[in-house]
Design a protein around this motif. Sequence first.
Motif, PDB file in Angstrom:
ATOM      1  N   VAL A  12       0.855  -1.180  -0.065  1.00 31.08           N
ATOM      2  CA  VAL A  12      -0.187  -0.162   0.004  1.00 31.08           C
ATOM      3  C   VAL A  12       0.667   1.078   0.019  1.00 31.08           C
ATOM      4  O   VAL A  12       0.577   2.297  -0.748  1.00 31.08           O
ATOM      5  CB  VAL A  12      -1.029  -0.156   1.130  1.00 31.08           C
ATOM      6  CG1 VAL A  12      -1.550   1.446   1.431  1.00 31.08           C
ATOM      7  CG2 VAL A  12      -2.079  -1.016   1.219  1.00 31.08           C
ATOM      8  N   GLU A  13       2.047   1.110   0.835  1.00 26.61           N
ATOM      9  CA  GLU A  13       2.667   2.344   0.975  1.00 26.61           C
ATOM     10  C   GLU A  13       3.351   2.588  -0.363  1.00 26.61           C
ATOM     11  O   GLU A  13       3.543   3.924  -0.914  1.00 26.61           O
ATOM     12  CB  GLU A  13       3.787   2.191   2.094  1.00 26.61           C
ATOM     13  CG  GLU A  13       3.788   3.082   3.290  1.00 26.61           C
ATOM     14  CD  GLU A  13       4.907   2.792   4.132  1.00 26.61           C
ATOM     15  OE1 GLU A  13       5.046   2.165   5.269  1.00 26.61           O
ATOM     16  OE2 GLU A  13       5.921   3.505   3.744  1.00 26.61           O
ATOM     17  N   SER A  38       0.814   3.866  -3.090  1.00 29.60           N
ATOM     18  CA  SER A  38       0.488   5.215  -2.907  1.00 29.60           C
ATOM     19  C   SER A  38       1.686   6.430  -2.576  1.00 29.60           C
ATOM     20  O   SER A  38       1.501   7.673  -2.724  1.00 29.60           O
ATOM     21  CB  SER A  38      -0.509   5.344  -1.556  1.00 29.60           C
ATOM     22  OG  SER A  38       0.387   4.985  -0.524  1.00 29.60           O
ATOM     23  N   SER A  39       2.971   6.086  -3.147  1.00 27.60           N
ATOM     24  CA  SER A  39       3.999   6.961  -3.070  1.00 27.60           C
ATOM     25  C   SER A  39       4.308   7.465  -4.582  1.00 27.60           C
ATOM     26  O   SER A  39       4.107   6.546  -5.372  1.00 27.60           O
ATOM     27  CB  SER A  39       5.174   6.138  -2.461  1.00 27.60           C
ATOM     28  OG  SER A  39       5.950   5.655  -3.511  1.00 27.60           O
TER      29      SER A  39
END
Lengths: 291, 280
Positions: free
Chosen positions: A57-58, A61-62
């Motif tokens: 997820v990190e 979404s980066s």
Amino acid sequence: MAKKTIFRNISPYLYILPVVLLTIFIKFYPLVDTFYHSFTNWYGTPVYKFVGLENYVEYFSSQTFWQVLSHNIFIIVLGIPLNVILGLILATLLYEKVFAWRYYQSIFFIPTILSIVICGIIWSYFLQLDGIINVILRLIGLGKLTPDWLASSRYSLWAVLMVIVWRDFGFATLLFLAGLLGADPSVFDAARIDGASWFQTLRYITVPRLKGIIEFFVVITTWAYFNCLFNYVYVMTGGGPGYATVVMEYYIYKEGFGFGYMGAACALSVVLFAITLLFASVEIHFMEVEI
Amino acid sequence: MKGRSTINRLLSRFLIHFILVTASISILFSLYYLSINSFKTMDEYSGNRFGLPSALNVSNVVKVLTIFNFGIYFKNSLIISGISVFLTVFLGSLAAYAFSKMNFRGRDTIFFALIATMLVSPLILLIPLFVQMRNFHLVNTFTGVILIYTTFNLPLAVYLLTKSFRSIPNSLLDAAKMDGCGSLYIYYKIILPLSKPLLATLSILVLLEVWNELLIALIFLPEEDMYTLMIGIASFQGKYFVDVPLLMSGLFLTTIPMLTVYMFAQRYFIKGLFAGAVKG
């Protein structure tokens, strides 16, 4: 008598045993391990905890992740067509078997046998602010376009792309030339008698003939441009100004060995593997559909 | 009419050569630049970057070989590459022999799975592989990297060799079996001798892969006395990029082995690639 039968039945497995064992030990087990650790917050120590999809997820979404991925796509979308076009042109020219064509082919192939490290270092000198590239550019009046190529956030990826193509076009040429030499020459003779122009021959005869080889080249080069660019970046730019030339492999290296985010780097590795698989499948699918 | 078409032919030949030469120039110039600047001193280089050196100054080359340990790096690369190539070809040919000439349960599945692993690049496995190697005390050893290189080159070796072994007529093998030869004997006396060109080509392909490899060597050989030539030149660049002729000497020495092998092996190499490509 019974002993001999057993031996005959077992022995094939003995022949393949070393290969299978090595592959399991060095490829399968670490692969599973990578997959497992991608769901943890591992920092390389024996102590870590399960964090589920947090790493994924990190990254998704980066902005950095997508920027890095776009760099690989950039190389693929520009580099592969360039290689194919150059390869086709040069292969058809060499096919004319002009004087010393074998020597030309040998020369074209030299960058491919030189290690990327060497190519990268040589070109990082040529691409300096006062390097030969800029000297030539100034000579032909393009003085405005002479930055320090590898230090410019705008142009460094282009420079890296150029070096990659410089190294690979000889391989493409060799492959396509091999395909031409293996084909029946009578079609080309017929075309010549009928008065076909060079371009017409290229478009209606050469390219369809070489379709299989071109597709083969596209598939393996796509794979390579996702998985074999590390050396270029490491030697030429170290990631470029900021993250300008970071590709997926280098990103994994930086996150895992640079910052120590091992678990996160594993997640990136899984993502890279999945993307490579995806592209390979799509390309192979298109190849089959054509046939 | 005849005169005109001759001129056309000459012009088109000229144009072809022109294009081919242009494509060759960047390559030849790189080699030229590398060679001439290895033999200059830094002062000479600053004043004259693209011309020939006034005298053949070998001090840099000597320095690189001795003080900067390129002799050691070369030895390391040689050992690692040599053993990796041998293992890959040896184990690969044994497996290919079984895949091509023997029948056993799971043969095609295992073969396919093996080839499919070509999709996995070392980078993806790097971290757990490192930990695993560390647990087995194989980091910073030749054995560790040799095993890794061999494993990653085996699928290609097995694929090419299996394809080639399949074309060896079974009648030869049957005749030998009827004379009472065991399978290993057949392997050694029939299969291998008949495959010499492919074995040579394959060896060179693997040699190329392993010799030029950087990432695995970088991670698994962290101590300087274990460095391969590639690590040597990469870190050399980081430290000594200001002294250009020195760096050029290092590059020059690193390039020579591969180029030499290429010159000699060219015929095999290109023929081998041709054969593979044409048959698809």
